[in-house]
Design a protein around this motif. Structure first.
Motif, mmCIF file in Angstrom:
data_model
loop_
_atom_site.group_PDB
_atom_site.id
_atom_site.type_symbol
_atom_site.label_atom_id
_atom_site.label_comp_id
_atom_site.label_asym_id
_atom_site.label_seq_id
_atom_site.Cartn_x
_atom_site.Cartn_y
_atom_site.Cartn_z
ATOM 1 N N GLY A 462 45.625 6.171 17.791
ATOM 2 C CA GLY A 462 46.683 5.416 17.619
ATOM 3 C C GLY A 462 47.989 5.916 17.135
ATOM 4 O O GLY A 462 48.751 5.235 16.324
ATOM 5 N N SER A 463 48.227 7.192 17.338
ATOM 6 C CA SER A 463 49.350 7.714 17.000
ATOM 7 C C SER A 463 50.778 7.095 17.437
ATOM 8 O O SER A 463 51.625 6.906 16.891
ATOM 9 N N ARG A 464 50.314 6.530 18.620
ATOM 10 C CA ARG A 464 51.457 5.538 19.378
ATOM 11 C C ARG A 464 50.697 4.390 19.896
ATOM 12 O O ARG A 464 49.842 4.643 20.707
ATOM 13 N N MET A 465 51.316 3.102 19.890
ATOM 14 C CA MET A 465 50.623 2.054 20.663
ATOM 15 C C MET A 465 51.844 1.529 21.636
ATOM 16 O O MET A 465 52.868 1.277 20.842
ATOM 17 N N THR A 466 51.614 1.146 22.661
ATOM 18 C CA THR A 466 52.453 0.487 23.430
ATOM 19 C C THR A 466 52.023 -0.878 24.248
ATOM 20 O O THR A 466 50.858 -0.547 24.708
ATOM 21 N N THR A 476 48.059 6.007 22.227
ATOM 22 C CA THR A 476 48.239 7.409 22.515
ATOM 23 C C THR A 476 47.649 8.074 21.055
ATOM 24 O O THR A 476 48.136 7.630 20.052
ATOM 25 N N SER A 477 47.011 9.181 21.552
ATOM 26 C CA SER A 477 46.206 9.753 20.182
ATOM 27 C C SER A 477 46.374 11.345 20.578
ATOM 28 O O SER A 477 45.248 11.740 21.027
ATOM 29 N N TRP A 478 47.315 11.736 20.096
ATOM 30 C CA TRP A 478 47.642 13.031 20.674
ATOM 31 C C TRP A 478 46.903 14.197 20.010
ATOM 32 O O TRP A 478 47.018 15.373 20.090
ATOM 33 N N ASP A 479 46.274 13.717 18.474
ATOM 34 C CA ASP A 479 45.744 14.546 17.831
ATOM 35 C C ASP A 479 44.178 14.680 18.031
ATOM 36 O O ASP A 479 43.529 15.315 17.213
ATOM 37 N N TRP A 480 43.801 13.577 19.055
ATOM 38 C CA TRP A 480 42.178 13.623 19.071
ATOM 39 C C TRP A 480 41.555 14.857 19.601
ATOM 40 O O TRP A 480 42.203 15.895 20.305
ATOM 41 N N ASN A 481 40.444 15.053 19.064
ATOM 42 C CA ASN A 481 39.859 16.376 19.231
ATOM 43 C C ASN A 481 38.478 16.003 20.125
ATOM 44 O O ASN A 481 37.725 15.040 19.781
ATOM 45 N N ASP A 482 38.072 16.858 20.999
ATOM 46 C CA ASP A 482 36.910 16.528 21.757
ATOM 47 C C ASP A 482 35.938 17.498 21.135
ATOM 48 O O ASP A 482 35.974 17.819 19.872
ATOM 49 N N ALA A 483 34.677 17.522 21.596
ATOM 50 C CA ALA A 483 33.520 17.990 20.743
ATOM 51 C C ALA A 483 33.648 19.631 20.359
ATOM 52 O O ALA A 483 33.272 19.940 19.463
ATOM 53 N N THR A 484 34.558 20.382 21.200
ATOM 54 C CA THR A 484 34.576 21.718 20.866
ATOM 55 C C THR A 484 36.294 22.089 20.744
ATOM 56 O O THR A 484 36.394 23.352 20.266
ATOM 57 N N ARG A 485 37.128 21.528 20.927
ATOM 58 C CA ARG A 485 38.529 21.825 21.055
ATOM 59 C C ARG A 485 39.265 20.922 20.155
ATOM 60 O O ARG A 485 38.817 19.624 20.270
ATOM 61 N N THR A 486 40.347 21.312 19.609
ATOM 62 C CA THR A 486 41.076 20.532 18.626
ATOM 63 C C THR A 486 42.450 19.981 19.231
ATOM 64 O O THR A 486 43.049 20.936 20.208
ATOM 65 N N GLY A 512 43.354 15.779 27.182
ATOM 66 C CA GLY A 512 43.815 17.244 27.700
ATOM 67 C C GLY A 512 42.457 18.070 28.072
ATOM 68 O O GLY A 512 41.341 17.670 27.719
ATOM 69 N N GLY A 513 42.979 19.255 28.630
ATOM 70 C CA GLY A 513 41.906 20.036 28.861
ATOM 71 C C GLY A 513 41.594 21.503 28.033
ATOM 72 O O GLY A 513 40.786 21.878 28.212
ATOM 73 N N ARG A 514 42.588 21.675 27.211
ATOM 74 C CA ARG A 514 42.725 22.627 26.298
ATOM 75 C C ARG A 514 43.112 22.476 25.032
ATOM 76 O O ARG A 514 43.699 21.440 24.688
ATOM 77 N N THR A 515 42.605 23.270 23.945
ATOM 78 C CA THR A 515 43.245 23.079 22.674
ATOM 79 C C THR A 515 45.006 23.027 22.633
ATOM 80 O O THR A 515 45.530 23.805 23.335
ATOM 81 N N ASP A 516 45.177 22.122 21.733
ATOM 82 C CA ASP A 516 46.673 21.631 21.622
ATOM 83 C C ASP A 516 47.595 21.478 22.693
ATOM 84 O O ASP A 516 48.823 21.269 23.001
ATOM 85 N N ASP A 517 46.860 20.543 23.736
ATOM 86 C CA ASP A 517 47.375 20.003 24.962
ATOM 87 C C ASP A 517 48.278 19.094 24.273
ATOM 88 O O ASP A 517 49.288 18.406 24.667
ATOM 89 N N ARG A 518 47.615 17.887 23.395
ATOM 90 C CA ARG A 518 48.344 17.056 22.652
ATOM 91 C C ARG A 518 48.640 16.029 23.716
ATOM 92 O O ARG A 518 49.960 15.717 23.919
ATOM 93 N N VAL A 519 48.021 15.741 24.660
ATOM 94 C CA VAL A 519 48.322 14.595 25.760
ATOM 95 C C VAL A 519 49.002 13.489 25.238
ATOM 96 O O VAL A 519 48.539 12.828 24.162
ATOM 97 N N GLY A 520 50.347 13.042 25.754
ATOM 98 C CA GLY A 520 50.791 12.034 25.417
ATOM 99 C C GLY A 520 52.133 12.078 24.104
ATOM 100 O O GLY A 520 52.880 11.449 23.844
ATOM 101 N N ARG A 521 52.128 13.390 23.571
ATOM 102 C CA ARG A 521 52.978 13.563 22.489
ATOM 103 C C ARG A 521 54.747 13.944 23.053
ATOM 104 O O ARG A 521 54.573 14.832 24.012
ATOM 105 N N THR A 522 55.451 13.362 22.627
ATOM 106 C CA THR A 522 56.731 13.452 23.170
ATOM 107 C C THR A 522 57.812 13.654 22.215
ATOM 108 O O THR A 522 59.114 13.537 22.373
ATOM 109 N N ASP A 523 57.522 13.702 20.979
ATOM 110 C CA ASP A 523 58.381 14.012 19.999
ATOM 111 C C ASP A 523 58.642 15.447 19.304
ATOM 112 O O ASP A 523 59.002 15.733 18.236
ATOM 113 N N LEU A 524 58.776 16.334 20.473
ATOM 114 C CA LEU A 524 58.789 17.540 19.944
ATOM 115 C C LEU A 524 60.129 18.374 19.897
ATOM 116 O O LEU A 524 60.399 19.269 19.431
ATOM 117 N N ALA A 525 61.089 17.494 20.380
ATOM 118 C CA ALA A 525 62.543 17.918 20.553
ATOM 119 C C ALA A 525 63.044 17.994 19.032
ATOM 120 O O ALA A 525 62.635 17.345 18.397
#
Length: 525
Positions: A462-466, A476-486, A512-525
Motif C-alpha cells: 500500500g505504498s500508494r492506493m488509487t 501499489t507496493s514498490w517495496d514488496w519482496n518475493d521469496a528470494t529477491r528484495t 517485478g522480475g529482478r531485485t530493485d525493479d520496484r514496480v510502480g514507483r514513480t517518485d524518483l525525480a
C-alpha cells in the motif's frame, strides 16, 4: 495577458493587461490602444487578475499612483473591472477604478485581496487602509463591488465597511460563502479579541464596524478565527478559534457555527459553539480539522481533546449543516478515544490533513492509527461514521476495523467512487490494505483473511492506493519482496465491491522480475 513590467511611453514598468480573443488571438505590440495600461513609472498595472463567476474579471494594480488635485498619491492602488465581451482599453484612472486616498512609500504597496462571490460580484479588502479623515492608521476597509460595471469609487466609510480604531486591520480575512454572501474579519479587534461579521453579498455594506452584529472573542487575546473559516455548501460557515480561553484556562479552543443567510453574533460561549475544556482540546487549524461531507454536514477532528485524565485521547464530532453542534466535546456527541495519545481523528497515513475522510455517499471514516487496543499499543482503528446523524461513543472492537498487534497502525482511508472505502495499515511494516463497506460500520480485526497483506518486513503493502472511476482500486507496493529477491515491487487490482485479500504473489499481481525493479514507483525525480 498580464504584463505588469510593460514599459509605456516614457514610463518604465507602467504595466498592461491585454484582452485577447480565444478564437483568433492577439497580434501587434501592446499599447493603450489594445490594453488597459499604466501611465507612470512603476504603476505595475495588472500585478494580479481575478476572474469572476459571470465571466468578467478584475485587474489589481497595487502600485498605481493617483493624481488627486495637486497631490500625487504614490501607490494609492487601483482595482479595475473589465467586461469579458467588451473590455475597456486605455489608462487606469480614478474615473474607471476603485482607488484610495492613501499614499505609501515607494518601496511598499497597499496589501489588497480580491474575493469573487458566487453570483458574480466581488469584495476588495485592504487591511492596511488608513482612515485619513480621523488620522487612524491601518483601520482596514472592505468594499463590495458589483460584477457587471466599472465606476469611480474611493474607499471610505461611505462605500466600504471600515475598521473602528487604529490597527483594527479589518479585512485580514474575507471568506466567500456558498450562497453568495461572505464573512469579513480581523484578529486585531479590541485587544486581539477578534471579530467576524457575516455580510450580504447582494449589495454594499458601509460604515464603521462594531462588536454589535458581529461575532467577537470573549476576552483579550482570544484571537477569534485564528484557525480560519470554513464555508459549508449551503452558505453556513464555521469559525475556528484555537486560542479561545474559557474559565481561566488558556487556549481550550472553540468552533462557532454561523447559519446560512444570517450568520452569528455575540461572544463565543458553549451555547453557540463547540468548545474545549482543557488546553489544546480544539487547537489546530480549520483546513485540517474540519471535513465537509458530500451531504453538506461536517466532522470536526479534535485530536488533542483530553478524555478526563487521558491526554490527547482525541474526538471526532459530527455537525449538522443547518444547526451546527454546540457544547462540550464528550462521548455523547463524538467518537472518542479512551487512552492517552489515542489521538482519534489523526493519522500519519493521510498526508497533510486530519484523519477524517468523507465518503462519496455522504458518510465518513475516522482514522486513528495511534489508537491503543487495550494494552496493545498503536494497534490503530478505522471507524465508520453516519453522515446523516453522526456516530458517537468510545472507539473499540464493536464499531471499528482495528489492529490486533502492536504497531499494526490501522487507519489511512481511501474513499472509492462507489461509496465504499479501503483502509491502509502499516501492519508492522508488512503493510495491509482492507476493503470496507461504506454503508455501515465494520467490526473486524485486521488479518490476511480480510486484507491484502505483505509477508516480509518492509514489504510496505500500500505504498500508494488509487481509486478507479468504476469503483475498483489499485494497490501499489514498490517495496514488496518475493521469496528470494528484495524490492521487486507489485501492483495489485482490488475489487471495489468486496476487496482483494491474501498475500501478494504473481498469481494476483503484476510484479517485478529482478531485485530493485520496484514496480510502480514513480517518485524518483
Amino acid at each position: 495577458v498580464q504584463t505588469p513590467t510593460w514599459d509605456g511611453p516614457a514610463a518604465v514598468d507602467a504595466g498592461a493587461v491585454t484582452h485577447c480573443s480565444g478564437s483568433v488571438g492577439c497580434v501587434g505590440a501592446v499599447s493603450a490602444a489594445n490594453s488597459l495600461v499604466g501611465t507612470r513609472a512603476e504603476d505595475y498595472v495588472g500585478d494580479a487578475l481575478v476572474v469572476l463567476a459571470n465571466g468578467s474579471y478584475v485587474v489589481r494594480s497595487s502600485r498605481w499612483d493617483r493624481l488627486a488635485g495637486p497631490d500625487l498619491l504614490v501607490n494609492a492602488g487601483a482595482i479595475t473591472w473589465r467586461s469579458a465581451s467588451n473590455p475597456e482599453v486605455g489608462p487606469v484612472s480614478a474615473a474607471n477604478s476603485l482607488t484610495t486616498d492613501n499614499a505609501f512609500a515607494t518601496t511598499t504597496a497597499m496589501p489588497t485581496t480580491i474575493t469573487p462571490l458566487a453570483q458574480g460580484h466581488y469584495v476588495v479588502a485592504m487591511a492596511g487602509w488608513d482612515n485619513r479623515a480621523n488620522a487612524r492608521a491601518d483601520v482596514g476597509a472592505v468594499t463590495w463591488r458589483p460584477g457587471n460595471a466599472s465606476a469611480a469609487v474611493v474607499v471610505g466609510p461611505a462605500v466600504s465597511l471600515v475598521g473602528e480604531v487604529a490597527q483594527d486591520q479589518l479585512g485580514q480575512t474575507v471568506t466567500a460563502l456558498g450562497d453568495g454572501n461572505y464573512v469579513v474579519g480581523t484578529q486585531n479587534f479590541d485587544q486581539f479579541r477578534g471579530l467576524m461579521r457575516w455580510v450580504s453579498g447582494s449589495g454594499p455594506t458601509t460604515g464603521v464596524i462594531a462588536a454589535a452584529g458581529s461575532l467577537v472573542g470573549s476576552a483579550p487575546n482570544d484571537i477569534l478565527g485564528n484557525g480560519g473559516i470554513v464555508g459549508l455548501p449551503n452558505g453556513a460557515y464555521l469559525v475556528h478559534s484555537g486560542a479561545w480561553d474559557r474559565n481561566g484556562v488558556d487556549s481550550v479552543g472553540a468552533l462557532t457555527y454561523g447559519a446560512a443567510g444570517i450568520g452569528v453574533s455575540g461572544i463565543i460561549t458553549p451555547a453557540n459553539s463547540l468548545v474545549g475544556v482543557r488546553i489544546g482540546d480544539i487547537n489546530l487549524d480549520a483546513s485540517r480539522q474540519i471535513t465537509v461531507l458530500a451531504n453538506g454536514n461536517y466532522v470536526v477532528a479534535a485530536e488533542g481533546w483530553d478524555n478526563g485524565t487521558a491526554m490527547n485521547a482525541g474526538a471526532a464530532v459530527w455537525g449538522h449543516r443547518d444547526i451546527g453542534v454546540t457544547g462540550e466535546i464528550s462521548a455523547a456527541n463524538a467518537l472518542v478515544g479512551s487512552t492517552a495519545f489515542d489521538q482519534v481523528g489523526s493519522t500519519s497515513l493521510v498526508s497533510g490533513r486530519s484523519g477524517v475522510v468523507a465518503l462519496t455517499n455522504g458518510h465518513y471514516v475516522v482514522n486513528s492509527n495511534g489508537w491503543d487496543n487495550g494494552a496493545i499499543a498503536n494497534a490503530g482503528a478505522a471507524s465508520w461514521g453516519n453522515g446523516d446523524t453522526g456516530t458517537v461513543g468510545v472507539i473499540g472492537p464493536a464499531n471499528s476495523l482495528i489492529g490486533a498487534a502492536a504497531g499494526a497502525g490501522v487507519g489511512g482511508t481511501l474513499p472509492l467512487t462507489n461509496g465504499h472505502y479501503v483502509v491502509l495499515s502499516t501492519n508492522s511494516r508488512l503493510g495491509a490494505v482492507t476493503w470496507c463497506d461504506g454503508s455501515g460500520p465494520t467490526s473486524a480485526l485486521l488479518s490476511p483473511a480480510n486484507s491484502l497483506v505483505g509477508t516480509r518486513f518492509n514489504d510496505n503493502v500500500g505504498s500508494r492506493m488509487t481509486a478507479l472511476a468504476n469503483g475498483h482500486y489499485v494497490v501499489t507496493s514498490w517495496d514488496w519482496n518475493d521469496a528470494t529477491r528484495t524490492r521487486v515491487g507489485a501492483i495489485t487490482w482490488g475489487s471495489g465491491t468486496g476487496g482483494t485479500v491474501g498475500t501478494i504473489s504473481a498469481a494476483n499481481s503484476l510484479i517485478g522480475g529482478r531485485t530493485d525493479d520496484r514496480v510502480g514507483r514513480t517518485d524518483l525525480a
